[in-house]
Design a protein around this motif. Structure first.
Motif, mmCIF file in Angstrom:
data_model
loop_
_atom_site.group_PDB
_atom_site.id
_atom_site.type_symbol
_atom_site.label_atom_id
_atom_site.label_comp_id
_atom_site.label_asym_id
_atom_site.label_seq_id
_atom_site.Cartn_x
_atom_site.Cartn_y
_atom_site.Cartn_z
ATOM 1 N N LEU A 33 0.797 -1.222 0.000
ATOM 2 C CA LEU A 33 0.000 0.000 0.000
ATOM 3 C C LEU A 33 0.837 1.282 0.000
ATOM 4 N N HIS A 34 2.159 1.129 -0.047
ATOM 5 C CA HIS A 34 3.081 2.275 -0.089
ATOM 6 C C HIS A 34 2.898 3.197 1.116
ATOM 7 N N LYS A 35 2.665 2.590 2.274
ATOM 8 C CA LYS A 35 2.480 3.368 3.504
ATOM 9 C C LYS A 35 3.828 3.709 4.130
ATOM 10 N N ASP A 36 3.857 4.806 4.842
ATOM 11 C CA ASP A 36 5.045 5.246 5.555
ATOM 12 C C ASP A 36 5.232 4.358 6.780
ATOM 13 N N PRO A 37 6.363 3.670 6.903
ATOM 14 C CA PRO A 37 6.548 2.803 8.067
ATOM 15 C C PRO A 37 6.527 3.573 9.391
ATOM 16 N N ALA A 38 6.919 4.827 9.367
ATOM 17 C CA ALA A 38 6.909 5.635 10.588
ATOM 18 C C ALA A 38 5.493 5.963 11.050
ATOM 19 N N ALA A 39 4.517 5.793 10.160
ATOM 20 C CA ALA A 39 3.122 6.082 10.503
ATOM 21 C C ALA A 39 2.289 4.803 10.591
ATOM 22 N N THR A 40 2.958 3.642 10.639
ATOM 23 C CA THR A 40 2.278 2.354 10.694
ATOM 24 C C THR A 40 2.401 1.786 12.101
ATOM 25 N N PHE A 41 1.266 1.501 12.702
ATOM 26 C CA PHE A 41 1.233 1.000 14.074
ATOM 27 C C PHE A 41 0.833 -0.468 14.072
ATOM 28 N N VAL A 42 1.552 -1.275 14.827
ATOM 29 C CA VAL A 42 1.250 -2.698 14.958
ATOM 30 C C VAL A 42 1.107 -3.007 16.443
ATOM 31 N N VAL A 43 -0.008 -3.641 16.801
ATOM 32 C CA VAL A 43 -0.267 -4.033 18.184
ATOM 33 C C VAL A 43 -0.455 -5.543 18.218
ATOM 34 N N ILE A 44 0.274 -6.192 19.097
ATOM 35 C CA ILE A 44 0.118 -7.631 19.283
ATOM 36 C C ILE A 44 -0.554 -7.844 20.630
ATOM 37 N N GLU A 45 -1.691 -8.511 20.586
ATOM 38 C CA GLU A 45 -2.422 -8.806 21.821
ATOM 39 C C GLU A 45 -2.390 -10.307 22.044
ATOM 40 N N GLU A 46 -1.936 -10.690 23.227
ATOM 41 C CA GLU A 46 -1.911 -12.100 23.595
ATOM 42 C C GLU A 46 -3.142 -12.405 24.444
ATOM 43 N N VAL A 47 -3.909 -13.384 24.015
ATOM 44 C CA VAL A 47 -5.147 -13.750 24.689
ATOM 45 C C VAL A 47 -4.946 -15.081 25.402
ATOM 46 N N ASP A 48 -5.294 -15.122 26.652
ATOM 47 C CA ASP A 48 -5.202 -16.362 27.414
ATOM 48 C C ASP A 48 -6.051 -17.433 26.739
ATOM 49 N N THR A 49 -5.566 -18.655 26.728
ATOM 50 C CA THR A 49 -6.292 -19.733 26.032
ATOM 51 C C THR A 49 -7.644 -20.042 26.673
ATOM 52 N N ASP A 50 -7.843 -19.645 27.925
ATOM 53 C CA ASP A 50 -9.171 -19.792 28.540
ATOM 54 C C ASP A 50 -10.168 -18.809 27.932
ATOM 55 N N ASN A 51 -9.660 -17.739 27.334
ATOM 56 C CA ASN A 51 -10.506 -16.684 26.775
ATOM 57 C C ASN A 51 -10.624 -16.742 25.265
ATOM 58 N N TRP A 52 -10.177 -17.824 24.669
ATOM 59 C CA TRP A 52 -10.238 -17.979 23.214
ATOM 60 C C TRP A 52 -10.937 -19.304 22.955
ATOM 61 N N GLY A 53 -12.044 -19.256 22.257
ATOM 62 C CA GLY A 53 -12.794 -20.478 22.012
ATOM 63 C C GLY A 53 -12.944 -20.783 20.546
ATOM 64 N N TRP A 54 -13.191 -22.056 20.279
ATOM 65 C CA TRP A 54 -13.395 -22.515 18.906
ATOM 66 C C TRP A 54 -14.265 -23.761 18.965
ATOM 67 N N GLY A 55 -15.287 -23.794 18.169
ATOM 68 C CA GLY A 55 -16.160 -24.957 18.135
ATOM 69 C C GLY A 55 -16.870 -25.227 19.459
ATOM 70 N N GLY A 56 -17.132 -24.172 20.222
ATOM 71 C CA GLY A 56 -17.848 -24.320 21.470
ATOM 72 C C GLY A 56 -16.982 -24.728 22.654
#
Length: 67
Positions: A33-56
């Motif tokens: 996208l030809h974005k300026d790296p100085a204006a690009t924000f990346v946030v990594i959020e770690e979610v506890d496996t008790d708080n992440w569900g799949w297939g019920g």
């Protein structure tokens, strides 16, 4: 000003891996996208496996059953 949010389960992602994700996501925005790296924000959020569900079921239970 791109904002990239990466969510992963909290299962031992290292500082080095997070740095690689941040760099890779930023580089992708620059390349595609030809974005300026100085204006690009990346946030990594770690979610506890008790708080992440799949297939019920929580990921904690799924991982325990797979062992």
């Amino acid at each position: 000003m791109p904002y990239i949010k990466i969510e992963v389960t909290r299962e031992g992602v290292t500082r080095e891996q997070k740095a690689e994700l941040i760099k890779g996501a930023t580089d992708l925005m620059v390349r595609v996208l030809h974005k300026d790296p100085a204006a690009t924000f990346v946030v990594i959020e770690e979610v506890d496996t008790d708080n992440w569900g799949w297939g019920g079921e929580s990921i904690t239970n799924i991982r325990a059953r797979q062992r």
